[in-house]
Design a protein around this motif. Sequence first.
Motif, PDB file in Angstrom:
ATOM      1  N   ALA A   1       0.642  -0.945  -0.326  1.00  0.00           N
ATOM      2  CA  ALA A   1      -0.030  -0.033  -0.182  1.00  0.00           C
ATOM      3  C   ALA A   1       0.951   1.257   0.128  1.00  0.00           C
ATOM      4  N   VAL A   2       1.685   1.342   0.868  1.00  0.00           N
ATOM      5  CA  VAL A   2       2.339   2.187   0.808  1.00  0.00           C
ATOM      6  C   VAL A   2       3.734   2.600  -0.671  1.00  0.00           C
ATOM      7  N   ARG A   3       4.090   1.414  -1.267  1.00  0.00           N
ATOM      8  CA  ARG A   3       4.001   1.628  -3.136  1.00  0.00           C
ATOM      9  C   ARG A   3       3.717   2.418  -3.977  1.00  0.00           C
ATOM     10  N   LEU A   4       2.317   2.133  -3.644  1.00  0.00           N
ATOM     11  CA  LEU A   4       1.243   2.200  -4.582  1.00  0.00           C
ATOM     12  C   LEU A   4       1.035   3.904  -4.036  1.00  0.00           C
ATOM     13  N   LEU A   5       0.684   3.970  -3.170  1.00  0.00           N
ATOM     14  CA  LEU A   5       0.641   5.577  -2.237  1.00  0.00           C
ATOM     15  C   LEU A   5       2.126   6.907  -2.966  1.00  0.00           C
ATOM     16  N   ALA A   6       3.145   5.839  -2.911  1.00  0.00           N
ATOM     17  CA  ALA A   6       4.730   6.455  -3.272  1.00  0.00           C
ATOM     18  C   ALA A   6       4.518   6.608  -4.524  1.00  0.00           C
ATOM     19  N   VAL A   7       4.064   6.155  -5.935  1.00  0.00           N
ATOM     20  CA  VAL A   7       4.296   6.327  -7.200  1.00  0.00           C
ATOM     21  C   VAL A   7       2.807   6.998  -7.857  1.00  0.00           C
ATOM     22  N   HIS A   8       2.362   7.158  -6.894  1.00  0.00           N
ATOM     23  CA  HIS A   8       1.401   7.915  -7.327  1.00  0.00           C
ATOM     24  C   HIS A   8       1.157   9.613  -7.407  1.00  0.00           C
ATOM     25  N   PRO A   9       0.831  10.481  -8.208  1.00  0.00           N
ATOM     26  CA  PRO A   9       0.815  12.143  -8.063  1.00  0.00           C
ATOM     27  C   PRO A   9       0.081  11.791  -6.635  1.00  0.00           C
ATOM     28  N   VAL A  10       0.688  13.286  -5.593  1.00  0.00           N
ATOM     29  CA  VAL A  10      -0.388  13.573  -5.195  1.00  0.00           C
ATOM     30  C   VAL A  10      -1.771  13.843  -5.206  1.00  0.00           C
ATOM     31  N   GLY A  11      -2.853  13.238  -3.912  1.00  0.00           N
ATOM     32  CA  GLY A  11      -4.324  13.521  -3.891  1.00  0.00           C
ATOM     33  C   GLY A  11      -4.636  11.934  -4.790  1.00  0.00           C
ATOM     34  N   ASP A  12      -4.035  11.250  -6.515  1.00  0.00           N
ATOM     35  CA  ASP A  12      -4.226  10.920  -6.638  1.00  0.00           C
ATOM     36  C   ASP A  12      -4.910   9.674  -6.787  1.00  0.00           C
ATOM     37  N   TYR A  13      -3.929   8.810  -5.290  1.00  0.00           N
ATOM     38  CA  TYR A  13      -4.523   7.925  -4.690  1.00  0.00           C
ATOM     39  C   TYR A  13      -5.281   8.135  -3.561  1.00  0.00           C
ATOM     40  N   ALA A  14      -5.634   7.368  -3.181  1.00  0.00           N
ATOM     41  CA  ALA A  14      -6.400   7.094  -1.085  1.00  0.00           C
ATOM     42  C   ALA A  14      -6.405   5.887  -1.183  1.00  0.00           C
ATOM     43  N   VAL A  15      -5.755   5.788   0.177  1.00  0.00           N
ATOM     44  CA  VAL A  15      -6.098   4.249   0.913  1.00  0.00           C
ATOM     45  C   VAL A  15      -7.004   3.801   1.852  1.00  0.00           C
ATOM     46  N   HIS A  16      -8.360   3.014   1.602  1.00  0.00           N
ATOM     47  CA  HIS A  16      -9.333   2.597   2.872  1.00  0.00           C
ATOM     48  C   HIS A  16      -9.103   1.429   4.300  1.00  0.00           C
ATOM     49  N   VAL A  17      -9.445   1.920   5.119  1.00  0.00           N
ATOM     50  CA  VAL A  17      -8.715  -0.185   5.664  1.00  0.00           C
ATOM     51  C   VAL A  17     -10.189  -0.513   6.253  1.00  0.00           C
ATOM     52  N   ILE A  18     -10.730  -1.691   5.911  1.00  0.00           N
ATOM     53  CA  ILE A  18     -11.357  -2.108   7.114  1.00  0.00           C
ATOM     54  C   ILE A  18     -11.021  -3.523   8.016  1.00  0.00           C
ATOM     55  N   ASP A  19     -10.657  -3.201   8.918  1.00  0.00           N
ATOM     56  CA  ASP A  19      -9.883  -4.495  10.334  1.00  0.00           C
ATOM     57  C   ASP A  19     -11.382  -4.361  11.326  1.00  0.00           C
ATOM     58  N   PRO A  20     -12.278  -4.805  11.182  1.00  0.00           N
ATOM     59  CA  PRO A  20     -13.213  -5.204  11.952  1.00  0.00           C
ATOM     60  C   PRO A  20     -12.607  -4.952  13.813  1.00  0.00           C
ATOM     61  N   ALA A  21     -11.587  -6.214  13.908  1.00  0.00           N
ATOM     62  CA  ALA A  21     -11.142  -6.302  15.151  1.00  0.00           C
ATOM     63  C   ALA A  21      -9.898  -5.493  15.745  1.00  0.00           C
ATOM     64  N   GLY A  22      -9.483  -4.180  14.875  1.00  0.00           N
ATOM     65  CA  GLY A  22      -7.907  -3.248  15.110  1.00  0.00           C
ATOM     66  C   GLY A  22      -7.228  -4.608  14.640  1.00  0.00           C
ATOM     67  N   ALA A  23      -6.815  -5.375  14.551  1.00  0.00           N
ATOM     68  CA  ALA A  23      -5.822  -6.641  14.516  1.00  0.00           C
ATOM     69  C   ALA A  23      -4.744  -6.191  14.014  1.00  0.00           C
ATOM     70  N   ALA A  24      -4.824  -5.098  13.275  1.00  0.00           N
ATOM     71  CA  ALA A  24      -3.514  -4.450  12.110  1.00  0.00           C
ATOM     72  C   ALA A  24      -3.067  -3.399  12.463  1.00  0.00           C
ATOM     73  N   GLY A  25      -4.040  -3.106  14.132  1.00  0.00           N
ATOM     74  CA  GLY A  25      -3.465  -1.929  14.334  1.00  0.00           C
ATOM     75  C   GLY A  25      -1.477  -0.786  14.181  1.00  0.00           C
ATOM     76  N   ALA A  26      -1.212  -2.345  14.826  1.00  0.00           N
ATOM     77  CA  ALA A  26       0.412  -2.128  14.683  1.00  0.00           C
ATOM     78  C   ALA A  26       1.168  -1.584  13.338  1.00  0.00           C
ATOM     79  N   ALA A  27       0.813  -2.508  12.410  1.00  0.00           N
ATOM     80  CA  ALA A  27       1.266  -2.303  11.223  1.00  0.00           C
ATOM     81  C   ALA A  27       1.283  -1.322  10.294  1.00  0.00           C
TER      82      ALA A  27
END
Length: 659
Positions: A471-497
């Motif tokens: 996801a970071v790589r996808l954000l980094a290779v796109h121009p500013v504002g051209d890429y947005a990331v949304h996360v569904i983490d129902p149990a909150g297990a991915a908080g640290a990452a």
Amino acid sequence: MTAELVRGQNHPLSVARLEIRVSASHPVVAGATLADADGRIPGAEWVAHPASPRVPGLEVSRQAAAGHRLAVDLDALPEAVHRVSVLLALPSGGSSGPACFGAMAAPFLAVTGTDGAEIASYTVTDLDAESAVVALELYRRQGAWKVRAVGQGYAGGLTAMLHDQGLSGAAELAASIDEAVAQGVSRAVSAPPAQRAGGGTGALRTAPAGGGTADSRDTGATAPAGPAAGQGPGAGGPGAGAAAPQPPAGSGPISYRHPGRSTSTPPDPAPAAPPAEPGQPSRPVAGDATGWSMEERLYNQVWGMFEDLARTTAAYRSAVDFAESRLEQELDRVLSDPRTRVGPAADAAREEARAKQAQLVEQARAALDRDLTQLVAEAEVVEHALPAAFARWDNPVWQGYQVPLERPLALRLGDLHLPERRDLRIPMLVRLPLQRGLWVDSGRSQGGPEAGLLDAAEMRRLAVDCAVAHAVRLLAVHPVGDYAVHVIDPAGAAGAALAPLLEQGALREAPAAGAQGVPEVLARLTRRVDLVQMAVRSGAVESLPPDLDTGEHLLIVNDFPHGFDDRAVTQLRYLADEGPSVGVHLMMVADREDARAYGPVLDPLWRSLLRITPVPDDHLADPWVGHAWTYEPSLVPVGSDVMRQVLWQVGQARKAYGI
């Protein structure tokens, strides 16, 4: 010394003017096609056949015969030509000859110099119901030509063969070839090529037969889709979507005008390979493939390395299998005769058979090592020249990272390698925008040895880390504002990452959690897909709501199916199927076994996603010979802060643009 090739094996060509001799037990039609760097035939004028036997640098026979001599002058070929495929086909409509190659002795081909010295030969075996076959291929790599034994047969005949090489109007051309052969366009063997100054024969630079001009019509042909287009790693093969290059006139200048671009400025020329020492292979150069930019040339070069490694390994494995089969046959012959089953003669026969087998394997390994050494040298050169989107996280290019002004051609998801040379890593590149979603498998069913040493919790943690890195790589290779990331983490297990994304403001909203968060995110993205699809289909894109973000969106779903009801599952499948076409992409972090309760209803979802793993695993196949490639994810080195630095740069750019 003559190289006796087996299917998939290649051999360097030391001379430019060649003769290809064909021997068959029954009359066959011989022809050849010229193809671009992507293996596509842009038009019928790039095909030499009995009705049109000459193309620049190549001449074939005018009739069906049991023996043929094809003249080739590699220096006279147009610069846009990178492959010459030698075709054999059985005449159609004849009652006296066989209907398929399986009903006749295997055809034999020999590549010789103009002095008759044989360079390489190939017997096209293992044919059955095929009535047409691509026997040999001459191809250009790093400025040098090689010959490869192909032996690809087609039960659909010439039409299927030409269609497979991307020729529009394949059926019409096949029909004209059949008609020319049936009517006997020439009742005598074609005259030998004209004498050149200094003696010898060779194909001349001539305009395509038929009296037409050498400038091709724009056929609109596109390059073949790469492995991830449904059959292997990667999405969109090299040059996918680019119009095929136009064949130049036989003796005139080459036109570099791209038919699909408004500018008339030619691309920068590819760098020339430095001269090699006499008798040594040419030294590799980064970006020596075709392309309209250095980025495209590097992308195409990586795919060329991928194909070369697949085919040279296939040739080695085929040779080893042949040696083993031959050993078994010879041992069976010794054991089948009671008189030679025991005694000194039997022992000597066994030793001789084993010595032959060892010699064949040694020869095959030597050829493999030669090709692998060249590929390793090329991989090292190419790796240091890759742009950030193609590079590993430990590449120094990331230390000078700046937010780009335009989206790159492709993205690196990891590396691929084969057991014959584990240190030779081929970058796994997928085209952008993503045509398929990604599935980071957090299960423990991977075939790699590391998976067996990890428990379920550790595998899930590694899978989330892998997803965040992508996801970071996808954000980094796109121009500013051209890429947005949304996360569904129902149990909150991915908080640290997910912490780096949250700290630098890379997520526009906090990860959706609980029973309320899942349907809210899915409903918002589903509405966006519906609106954009309707606007595009009706031609009313300008009528979209002003608050609708038309940029690219990535939805990361962790711990699926936790927190998903039937409606949410249906929406997720809809996003996976319809989202990529309008800029909504899906990345699942899940164990398929956890969703077993849904039964086969989710099978289409898994099949629509490109499966990658957080640990090395041999689950991907190439589109040429179907090897099982070991995939390794592109992860940030332990202790490195490069990902946070990149996210900080992205965050600063967002602030500067007020996003």
